[in-house]
Write a protein that holds these residues in place. Structure first.
Motif, PDB file in Angstrom:
ATOM      1  N   TRP A 116       0.842  -1.213   0.000  1.00 50.83           N
ATOM      2  CA  TRP A 116       0.000   0.000   0.000  1.00 50.83           C
ATOM      3  C   TRP A 116       0.870   1.253   0.000  1.00 50.83           C
ATOM      4  O   TRP A 116       0.592   2.209  -0.744  1.00 50.83           O
ATOM      5  N   VAL A 117       1.919   1.251   0.795  1.00 47.30           N
ATOM      6  CA  VAL A 117       2.823   2.396   0.839  1.00 47.30           C
ATOM      7  C   VAL A 117       3.377   2.684  -0.555  1.00 47.30           C
ATOM      8  O   VAL A 117       3.359   3.833  -1.028  1.00 47.30           O
ATOM      9  N   GLU A 118       3.853   1.655  -1.232  1.00 44.35           N
ATOM     10  CA  GLU A 118       4.469   1.868  -2.539  1.00 44.35           C
ATOM     11  C   GLU A 118       3.441   2.272  -3.588  1.00 44.35           C
ATOM     12  O   GLU A 118       3.743   3.092  -4.470  1.00 44.35           O
ATOM     13  N   ARG A 119       2.219   1.760  -3.477  1.00 46.44           N
ATOM     14  CA  ARG A 119       1.167   2.209  -4.410  1.00 46.44           C
ATOM     15  C   ARG A 119       0.864   3.685  -4.204  1.00 46.44           C
ATOM     16  O   ARG A 119       0.714   4.448  -5.167  1.00 46.44           O
ATOM     17  N   LEU A 168       2.837   5.968  -2.966  1.00 55.49           N
ATOM     18  CA  LEU A 168       3.976   6.807  -3.333  1.00 55.49           C
ATOM     19  C   LEU A 168       4.312   6.698  -4.816  1.00 55.49           C
ATOM     20  O   LEU A 168       5.049   7.530  -5.356  1.00 55.49           O
ATOM     21  N   GLY A 169       3.800   5.656  -5.481  1.00 54.37           N
ATOM     22  CA  GLY A 169       4.020   5.510  -6.912  1.00 54.37           C
ATOM     23  C   GLY A 169       5.409   5.040  -7.276  1.00 54.37           C
ATOM     24  O   GLY A 169       5.824   5.172  -8.436  1.00 54.37           O
ATOM     25  N   SER A 170       6.129   4.495  -6.322  1.00 53.37           N
ATOM     26  CA  SER A 170       7.498   4.057  -6.586  1.00 53.37           C
ATOM     27  C   SER A 170       7.924   3.124  -5.463  1.00 53.37           C
ATOM     28  O   SER A 170       7.401   3.192  -4.344  1.00 53.37           O
ATOM     29  N   ALA A 171       8.889   2.248  -5.748  1.00 52.53           N
ATOM     30  CA  ALA A 171       9.359   1.278  -4.762  1.00 52.53           C
ATOM     31  C   ALA A 171      10.193   1.955  -3.676  1.00 52.53           C
ATOM     32  O   ALA A 171      10.990   2.854  -3.958  1.00 52.53           O
ATOM     33  N   VAL A 172      10.008   1.526  -2.437  1.00 53.23           N
ATOM     34  CA  VAL A 172      10.799   2.043  -1.320  1.00 53.23           C
ATOM     35  C   VAL A 172      12.198   1.429  -1.381  1.00 53.23           C
ATOM     36  O   VAL A 172      12.354   0.205  -1.406  1.00 53.23           O
ATOM     37  N   VAL A 173      13.209   2.274  -1.386  1.00 52.84           N
ATOM     38  CA  VAL A 173      14.595   1.796  -1.434  1.00 52.84           C
ATOM     39  C   VAL A 173      15.339   2.068  -0.130  1.00 52.84           C
ATOM     40  O   VAL A 173      16.423   1.536   0.097  1.00 52.84           O
ATOM     41  N   SER A 174      14.764   2.897   0.733  1.00 53.49           N
ATOM     42  CA  SER A 174      15.388   3.193   2.017  1.00 53.49           C
ATOM     43  C   SER A 174      14.310   3.440   3.047  1.00 53.49           C
ATOM     44  O   SER A 174      13.342   4.169   2.785  1.00 53.49           O
ATOM     45  N   ALA A 175      14.461   2.820   4.224  1.00 49.76           N
ATOM     46  CA  ALA A 175      13.518   3.011   5.328  1.00 49.76           C
ATOM     47  C   ALA A 175      14.327   3.170   6.608  1.00 49.76           C
ATOM     48  O   ALA A 175      14.880   2.204   7.132  1.00 49.76           O
ATOM     49  N   GLU A 176      14.411   4.389   7.095  1.00 50.87           N
ATOM     50  CA  GLU A 176      15.212   4.701   8.279  1.00 50.87           C
ATOM     51  C   GLU A 176      14.298   4.793   9.498  1.00 50.87           C
ATOM     52  O   GLU A 176      13.508   5.726   9.635  1.00 50.87           O
ATOM     53  N   SER A 177      14.400   3.809  10.391  1.00 50.08           N
ATOM     54  CA  SER A 177      13.538   3.784  11.569  1.00 50.08           C
ATOM     55  C   SER A 177      13.839   4.961  12.485  1.00 50.08           C
ATOM     56  O   SER A 177      14.994   5.388  12.614  1.00 50.08           O
ATOM     57  N   GLN A 178      12.778   5.468  13.136  1.00 53.22           N
ATOM     58  CA  GLN A 178      12.901   6.617  14.026  1.00 53.22           C
ATOM     59  C   GLN A 178      12.544   6.196  15.450  1.00 53.22           C
ATOM     60  O   GLN A 178      11.635   5.396  15.665  1.00 53.22           O
ATOM     61  N   SER A 179      13.260   6.744  16.407  1.00 49.11           N
ATOM     62  CA  SER A 179      12.964   6.456  17.810  1.00 49.11           C
ATOM     63  C   SER A 179      12.083   7.564  18.373  1.00 49.11           C
ATOM     64  O   SER A 179      11.820   8.569  17.722  1.00 49.11           O
ATOM     65  N   GLY A 180      11.649   7.369  19.590  1.00 50.27           N
ATOM     66  CA  GLY A 180      10.803   8.375  20.250  1.00 50.27           C
ATOM     67  C   GLY A 180       9.379   7.883  20.384  1.00 50.27           C
ATOM     68  O   GLY A 180       8.853   7.197  19.510  1.00 50.27           O
ATOM     69  N   GLY A 181       8.735   8.233  21.497  1.00 49.31           N
ATOM     70  CA  GLY A 181       7.377   7.771  21.737  1.00 49.31           C
ATOM     71  C   GLY A 181       7.376   6.337  22.235  1.00 49.31           C
ATOM     72  O   GLY A 181       8.417   5.681  22.341  1.00 49.31           O
TER      73      GLY A 181
END
Length: 315
Positions: A23-26, A28-41
């Motif tokens: 769903w994310v890639e649909r 955004l219209g393009s394949a995810v090539v980088s996913a940088e996890s975030q801390s906090g919460g």
């Protein structure tokens, strides 16, 4: 040093179900090539800054029932809030939302920014509290008429001293036992004093704020958005100054800030005391699934807020 910043244990982007990543890639219209996890919460769900093959950037947060049974409902509430928020310089844009009854996800504007320092610095306080005053003014009256009132959204948070009084633990702080009647009165005062028609974040802490290189201040994580008095968010933000050990005088700040200067100081004290009670009460219960750090954080914060309550009441 005791931890006073909200830091939980998050799932990786790759741990999200394939259907959610598709769903994310649909969207955004393009394949995810980088996913940088975030801390906090404290959410156990994924939170990642994304880059796609065509260079598109976005931020995704997602959680499913398997990680925590309550967290999807919290994300669902944030999705409703983000869908209702007007576009402002102080809030991220919502690109799309996902909800299959199990997993809930929000695809948001990626904000290139940092969290305020902890302990808060004078410069960060000036920037963030200035922006918070502007945001509160922009959200008065609420642009989301269906937003729940604070007392309805988080009724247990404003009644925890009653819960404690109904069965006072043997090992409770002796100061609490001695002043429980007064704390109950402050709790009841807070429930009335915080009523209002301003769309309120209700969870402003350093980990829910981003400051960009151009000094734009953005308030994120709107899961607890509600209607309340216009001074509530400024007081909640000032709590984080106190618990962080900042050298900035929180009482002096509240006395002069545009949102709180006209508030009754006793109403402000009442809210501080009510929040302290909620954290005392919750810190004594078992940690929820997937949130192993939350109780220690609540114990540390409740100690700091009780000390602030003592100073403001003189008890």
């Amino acid at each position: 040093m005791a931890e006073t910043k909200a830091i939980g244990v998050r799932a990786a982007y790759e741990a999200m179900p394939e259907r959610v990543r598709s769903w994310v890639e649909r969207e955004l219209g393009s394949a995810v090539v980088s996913a940088e996890s975030q801390s906090g919460g404290f959410s156990p769900g994924a939170a990642a800054r994304l880059v796609t093959a065509d260079g598109t950037r976005a931020f995704v947060k997602a959680v499913g029932l398997e990680l925590n049974p309550d967290s999807p409902g919290i994300h669902r509430a944030e999705l409703a809030a983000m869908s209702a928020l007007p576009e402002t310089p102080w809030t991220p844009r919502l690109h799309a939302g996902y909800d299959d009854g199990d997993w809930v996800a929000l695809l948001l504007e990626d904000i290139d920014g940092r969290q305020p320092h902890h302990p808060w610095t004078a410069d960060d306080v000036e920037q963030v509290f200035g922006a918070l005053g502007e945001l509160s003014a922009a959200l008065t009256p609420t642009p989301w008429p269906d937003a729940p009132p604070l007392a309805e959204l988080d009724a247990p948070f404003l009644s925890s001293w009653s819960t404690i009084a109904a069965a006072v633990p043997d090992d409770i702080d002796p100061w609490i036992r001695e002043h429980l009647d007064g704390l109950l009165e402050l709790q009841d005062r807070a429930a009335v004093a915080t009523r209002g028609n301003v769309l309120t974040h209700w969870d402003v802490r350093a980990d829910n704020v981003l400051i960009t290189p151009t000094s734009r201040v953005v308030f994120v994580d709107w899961a607890w958005a509600c209607q309340a008095a216009g001074w509530v968010d400024t007081v909640v933000s000032a709590l984080d100054l106190v618990i962080s050990g900042s050298s900035v005088d929180a009482d002096a700040l509240l006395a002069k800030h545009r949102a709180t200067a006209g508030a009754d100081p006793d109403d402000v004290t009442a809210l501080i005391a009510a929040i302290a009670g909620a954290l005392v009460e919750r810190s004594r219960t078992p940690a929820p699934p997937g949130l192993p750090t939350i109780r220690e954080y609540q114990r540390n914060v409740s100690t700091a807020l009780l000390e602030w309550t003592k100073r403001r009441t003189g008890w």
